[in-house]
Design an enzyme around this catalytic site. Structure first.
Site, mmCIF file in Angstrom:
data_model
loop_
_atom_site.group_PDB
_atom_site.id
_atom_site.type_symbol
_atom_site.label_atom_id
_atom_site.label_comp_id
_atom_site.label_asym_id
_atom_site.label_seq_id
_atom_site.Cartn_x
_atom_site.Cartn_y
_atom_site.Cartn_z
ATOM 1 N N LYS A 1 7.216 -4.198 -0.623
ATOM 2 C CA LYS A 1 7.344 -4.583 -2.035
ATOM 3 C C LYS A 1 7.841 -6.036 -2.107
ATOM 4 O O LYS A 1 7.399 -6.861 -1.331
ATOM 5 C CB LYS A 1 8.239 -3.584 -2.772
ATOM 6 C CG LYS A 1 7.770 -2.133 -2.520
ATOM 7 C CD LYS A 1 8.450 -1.122 -3.374
ATOM 8 C CE LYS A 1 7.889 0.266 -3.049
ATOM 9 N NZ LYS A 1 8.396 1.316 -3.916
ATOM 10 N N HIS B 1 -1.024 0.723 -6.776
ATOM 11 C CA HIS B 1 0.332 1.219 -6.514
ATOM 12 C C HIS B 1 1.014 1.533 -7.851
ATOM 13 O O HIS B 1 0.777 0.857 -8.847
ATOM 14 C CB HIS B 1 1.139 0.182 -5.722
ATOM 15 C CG HIS B 1 2.452 0.731 -5.271
ATOM 16 N ND1 HIS B 1 3.564 0.733 -6.088
ATOM 17 C CD2 HIS B 1 2.821 1.353 -4.126
ATOM 18 C CE1 HIS B 1 4.557 1.327 -5.442
ATOM 19 N NE2 HIS B 1 4.136 1.711 -4.248
ATOM 20 N N GLU C 1 3.793 0.871 -9.014
ATOM 21 C CA GLU C 1 4.479 -0.247 -9.677
ATOM 22 C C GLU C 1 3.471 -1.195 -10.331
ATOM 23 O O GLU C 1 3.760 -1.798 -11.364
ATOM 24 C CB GLU C 1 5.384 -0.965 -8.666
ATOM 25 C CG GLU C 1 6.628 -0.131 -8.400
ATOM 26 C CD GLU C 1 7.073 -0.076 -6.961
ATOM 27 O OE1 GLU C 1 6.812 -1.031 -6.202
ATOM 28 O OE2 GLU C 1 7.687 0.944 -6.569
ATOM 29 N N GLY D 1 11.531 5.800 -4.871
ATOM 30 C CA GLY D 1 12.804 5.092 -4.982
ATOM 31 C C GLY D 1 13.889 5.906 -5.651
ATOM 32 O O GLY D 1 14.926 5.374 -6.049
ATOM 33 N N SER E 1 10.238 8.288 -1.475
ATOM 34 C CA SER E 1 11.537 8.638 -0.872
ATOM 35 C C SER E 1 11.414 9.248 0.526
ATOM 36 O O SER E 1 12.175 10.144 0.893
ATOM 37 C CB SER E 1 12.340 9.561 -1.801
ATOM 38 O OG SER E 1 12.667 8.874 -2.997
HETATM 39 P P1 13P Z 1 10.209 4.546 -1.571
HETATM 40 O O1 13P Z 1 9.929 4.968 -0.157
HETATM 41 O O2 13P Z 1 11.247 3.491 -1.698
HETATM 42 O O3 13P Z 1 10.431 5.735 -2.465
HETATM 43 O O4 13P Z 1 8.851 3.853 -2.093
HETATM 44 C C1 13P Z 1 7.658 4.516 -1.955
HETATM 45 C C2 13P Z 1 6.550 3.585 -2.267
HETATM 46 O O5 13P Z 1 6.356 3.207 -3.395
HETATM 47 C C3 13P Z 1 5.740 3.100 -1.152
HETATM 48 O O6 13P Z 1 4.611 2.437 -1.613
#
Ligand code: 13P
Length: 244
Positions: free
Chosen positions: A6, A91, A93, A169, A208
């Site tokens: 990220k 993704h 996000e 997350g 996670s």
């Molecule tokens: P986390 O592992 O921090 O939950 O993030 C997952 C993710 O979005 C991977 O692309």
């Protein structure tokens, strides 16, 4: 096993991370590790993995045009030139922070195919959709929409990641049973899109993931790999996940 950094690890920390990771991660024949660094750190990761065929470089996002007046964007050709082989598309996000639509993910997947790279299409429902019983229909819609404009699905490599948005997350992972059930839905839909090739299309789980839950997730049917955010930012936890 994919590390999505990220917006973390600029060039200096990317170099330091790769040195720490590679020192302890000898060449593996039974798995591929992917790194999705921020675009500014692609060169640092590319030079660190230069002679490693078991490690692939990817970008977190692209724009669908080949070039032009699109300030702030990256093209597929540039990503390829920088050493990337895989492109994250859709993704959560991108979808939920930046408002990316199914139509835009379709344009991006088609551009990635045109440019000869591999799309890793991310799909996943938000909590309200899961609570309303709509998780499967959302995932199926995102999957078909994302690949709608690809023309060579029966012959080209693609990858899919199931990332339930409520698990990203948050420390809240889907149970291996829930993740596995959705992965088998995705496999079924991929068969209708890609034919026989769907049997070997990697379907990754994300949300996670950590060294504690990775082995159980990896042991579950139809979970072929993991897409990891937070736990990929620390070399020792990422090593543990990558080895699981
Ligand atoms: P986390 O592992 O921090 O939950 O993030 C997952 C993710 O979005 C991977 O692309």
């Amino acid at each position: 096993m994919a590390a999505n950094w990220k917006m973390n690890n600029g060039p200096t920390s990317a170099r330091e991370f790769m040195q720490a990771f590679l020192d302890q991660y000898p060449r593996q024949n039974d798995r591929t590790v992917l790194f999705f660094p921020p675009a500014l750190s692609l060169a640092a990761v590319a030079s660190a993995i230069a002679d490693r065929r078991d490690i692939l470089l990817g970008v977190q996002n692209v724009y669908w045009a080949d070039q032009g007046a699109f300030t702030g964007e990256l093209s597929v050709g540039m990503a390829r030139d920088a050493g990337a082989r895989v492109v994250l598309v859709g993704h959560s996000e991108r979808r939920h922070v930046f408002g990316e639509t199914d139509q835009q993910t379709a344009l991006k997947c088609a551009a990635v195919e045109r440019g000869g790279l591999i799309p890793l299409l991310c799909v996943g429902e938000v909590l309200d959709e899961r609570d309303a019983g709509d998780a499967e229909s959302v995932v199926v819609r995102q999957l078909h929409a994302g690949f709608a404009q690809m023309t060579q699905l029966a012959t080209r490599d693609v990858m899919v990641a199931y990332e339930p948005v409520w698990a990203i997350g948050t420390g809240r992972t889907a149970t291996p049973e829930d993740a596995s059930a959705m992965h088998s839905v995705i496999r079924r839909e991929l068969k209708s899109l890609c034919g026989d090739r769907a049997r070997v299309t990697p379907i990754l789980y994300g949300g996670s993931v950590n060294p504690g839950n990775a082995p159980t997730l990896m042991a579950s049917p139809d979970i072929d790999g993991l897409l990891v955010g937070g736990a990929s930012l620390d070399a020792s936890s990422w090593l543990a996940v990558a080895r699981s």
